[in-house]
Enzyme design. Structure first.
Site, PDB file in Angstrom:
ATOM      1  N   HIS A 102       0.891  -1.172   0.000  1.00 10.15           N
ATOM      2  CA  HIS A 102       0.000   0.000   0.000  1.00 10.15           C
ATOM      3  C   HIS A 102       0.924   1.215   0.000  1.00 10.15           C
ATOM      4  CE1 HIS A 102      -2.482  -2.941   2.330  1.00 10.15           C
ATOM      5  NE2 HIS A 102      -3.519  -2.357   1.775  1.00 10.15           N
ATOM      6  N   ASP A 105       2.165   2.012   3.379  1.00  8.23           N
ATOM      7  CA  ASP A 105       3.071   1.054   4.040  1.00  8.23           C
ATOM      8  C   ASP A 105       4.509   1.504   3.879  1.00  8.23           C
ATOM      9  OD1 ASP A 105       0.921  -0.705   4.384  1.00  8.23           O
ATOM     10  OD2 ASP A 105       1.390  -1.832   2.557  1.00  8.23           O
TER      11      ASP A 105
HETATM   12  C1  XLS Z   1      -7.676  -6.472   4.224  1.00  7.66           C
HETATM   13  C2  XLS Z   1      -7.171  -6.734   2.886  1.00  7.66           C
HETATM   14  C3  XLS Z   1      -6.069  -5.804   2.416  1.00  7.66           C
HETATM   15  C4  XLS Z   1      -5.891  -5.903   0.942  1.00  7.66           C
HETATM   16  C5  XLS Z   1      -5.076  -4.836   0.322  1.00  7.66           C
HETATM   17  O1  XLS Z   1      -8.464  -7.233   4.776  1.00  7.66           O
HETATM   18  O2  XLS Z   1      -6.785  -8.074   2.841  1.00  7.66           O
HETATM   19  O3  XLS Z   1      -4.898  -6.027   3.106  1.00  7.66           O
HETATM   20  O4  XLS Z   1      -5.324  -7.130   0.558  1.00  7.66           O
HETATM   21  O5  XLS Z   1      -5.607  -3.580   0.587  1.00  7.66           O
END
Ligand code: XLS
Ligand code: CA
Ligand code: CA
Length: 443
Positions: A102, A105
């Site tokens: 992300h 992140d």
């Molecule tokens: C959350 C999601 C997230 C997505 C990416 O539950 O799994 O991490 O994979 O935004």
């Protein structure tokens, strides 16, 4: 240069099923050919930045417990930089080719939007340099549209256009970064694109907003030179009570309703399937059956807990079904197998990250080997051909071509009499599957 995982000297190696070394692969043998490709090409594993590098073990009842040797600097940009160096060291030592992130992140929010952009740009440049040095690649990027307080009532589905503008800026920048870093796909997970109460929500308008937002992303992607695929990642709830992208079927319907099917596929997560009261293979097959299975977030839910536990995937039968579906559709050209999985709160040692990934990679490598044998022997395909054999008849073709009618079918029933009643042989097939899964010859 500081080493973050000094206990792991070189790359984790394949040592075969009989090894006792916990830091070795038993089944994942990257260069081994399976169904015409190497294991690394068939499996396309990715490390996820958010859990693996940024996870701190906190839960709704407790403070962070992981004391990582990275990301501890008081200066936020320096902390982001050491986190990224740790990421690339980990990915390289594990011997995985890809990662997913992300925007938030990898780079911290700044005091203003422009400062946030400048932070992100610095870290994207850093990632480009580290990718070049190590050969590690970006699988997909995504914009984090759930964490910041401004997204409390949704991002693209927010009642305030200014919040949508902030989300647009994040998607625009992350899409551009994904292009710059060579990512082959871009994910939308709508954690806050949903609602909590209909008393304050215009459901139709919010879905229209979401559809419009995705169209803007596709248009911007064209300008930015994005040649990859967009994915929606379905999830029924959490953090929203009702999420608009509930499951694969709901998301496919959404894409078709808003005329987005040409640009999107699905990224299916195992734990999200569990939360939607589906099996992982149900969601995978639903997407694959219409050519829309783009990528997988591999993890494991807990069937006795009702939330998104994101455990590491160790279940070989589930991995076998997943690989069976992937092999049958000819692979995942835009996506791969992303470890959206986190070690438990009690597993606070950085080495636990290696054990989690090694176990998951071995489970999927076994799944691949078993699925390949299942397909080469054609066991399930042969059974299904026999089960649907009557569809080879003229009436079968007419039903599928939509060239018959209730009148004609009634005449057919009257002339043919009662149908044969055949067993589905579910238990037999489960036994056959077990023979393949637990066969001692899988090495
Ligand atoms: C959350 C999601 C997230 C997505 C990416 O539950 O799994 O991490 O994979 O935004
Ligand atoms: Ca996910
Ligand atoms: Ca999850």
């Amino acid at each position: 240069m500081k080493e973050f995982f000094p206990e792991v000297k070189g790359k984790i190696a394949y040592e075969g099923p009989r090894t006792k070394n916990p830091l070795a692969f038993r089944y994942y043998d990257s260069e081994r050919l399976v169904a015409g490709k190497t294991m690394r090409e068939q499996l396309k594993f990715a490390v996820c930045y958010w859990h693996t590098l940024k996870g701190n073990g906190s839960d709704p009842f407790g403070a962070p417990v992981y004391n990582r040797p990275w990301g501890q600097e008081t200066n936020a940009l320096e902390a982001a930089d050491s986190t990224m160096r740790a990421a690339f060291e980990f990915i390289q030592k594990l011997g995985v080719d890809y990662y997913c992130f992300h925007d938030r992140d990898i780079a911290p929010d700044g005091a203003t939007l422009s400062e946030t952009h400048s932070n992100f740009e610095k870290l994207v440049n850093r990632a480009a340099a580290l990718q070049k040095d190590t050969g590690v690649k970006l699988l997909w990027g995504t914009a984090g549209l759930a964490t910041h307080p401004r997204y409390t009532h949704g991002a693209a589905s927010n009642p305030d256009p200014l919040v949508i503008a902030h989300a647009a800026s994040q998607v625009k920048r992350t899409l551009e970064a994904t292009v710059a870093l060579g990512g082959t796909s871009f994910v939308f997970w709508g954690g806050r694109e949903g609602y909590s109460s209909l008393l304050n929500t215009r459901l139709k308008q919010e879905r229209d907003q979401l559809g419009a937002f995705y169209h803007m992303a596709v248009e911007h992607g064209k300008k930015a030179g994005f040649k990859g695929m967009y994915f929606i990642e379905p999830k029924p709830a959490e953090p929203s009570t009702h999420q608009y992208d509930f499951d694969a079927a709901t998301s496919l319907q959404f894409l078709s309703e808003y005329d987005l099917l040409d640009h999107f596929m699905l990224n299916i997560e195992a734990n999200h399937a569990t939360l939607a009261k589906h099996t992982f293979e149900h969601e995978l097959m639903m997407a694959s059956s219409v050519g829309k299975l783009g990528s997988l977030d591999i993890n494991r839910g807990n069937t006795i807990l009702g939330w998104d536990t994101d455990q590491f995937p160790t279940d070989v039968p589930t991995a076998t079904m997943a690989m069976w579906i992937i092999l049958k559709q000819g692979g995942l050209p835009y996506g791969g197998l992303n470890f959206d999985a986190k070690v438990r709160r009690g597993s606070f040692d950085s080495m636990d990250l290696f054990y989690g990934h090694i176990g998951g990679m071995d489970a999927f490598a076994r799944g691949l080997l078993i699925a390949d044998r299942l397909i080469s022997d054609g066991v399930l395909e042969k059974f299904q051909s026999e089960r649907y054999a009557e569809f080879e008849s003229e009436m079968g073709h007419k039903i599928l071509n939509r060239t018959t009618s209730l009148d004609e079918l009634e005449k057919y029933a009257l002339s043919r009499g009662e149908a044969h009643f055949r067993s589905g042989r579910e238990e037999l097939l489960e036994n056959v599957l077990n023979d393949y899964i637990y066969s001692p010859t899988i090495e």
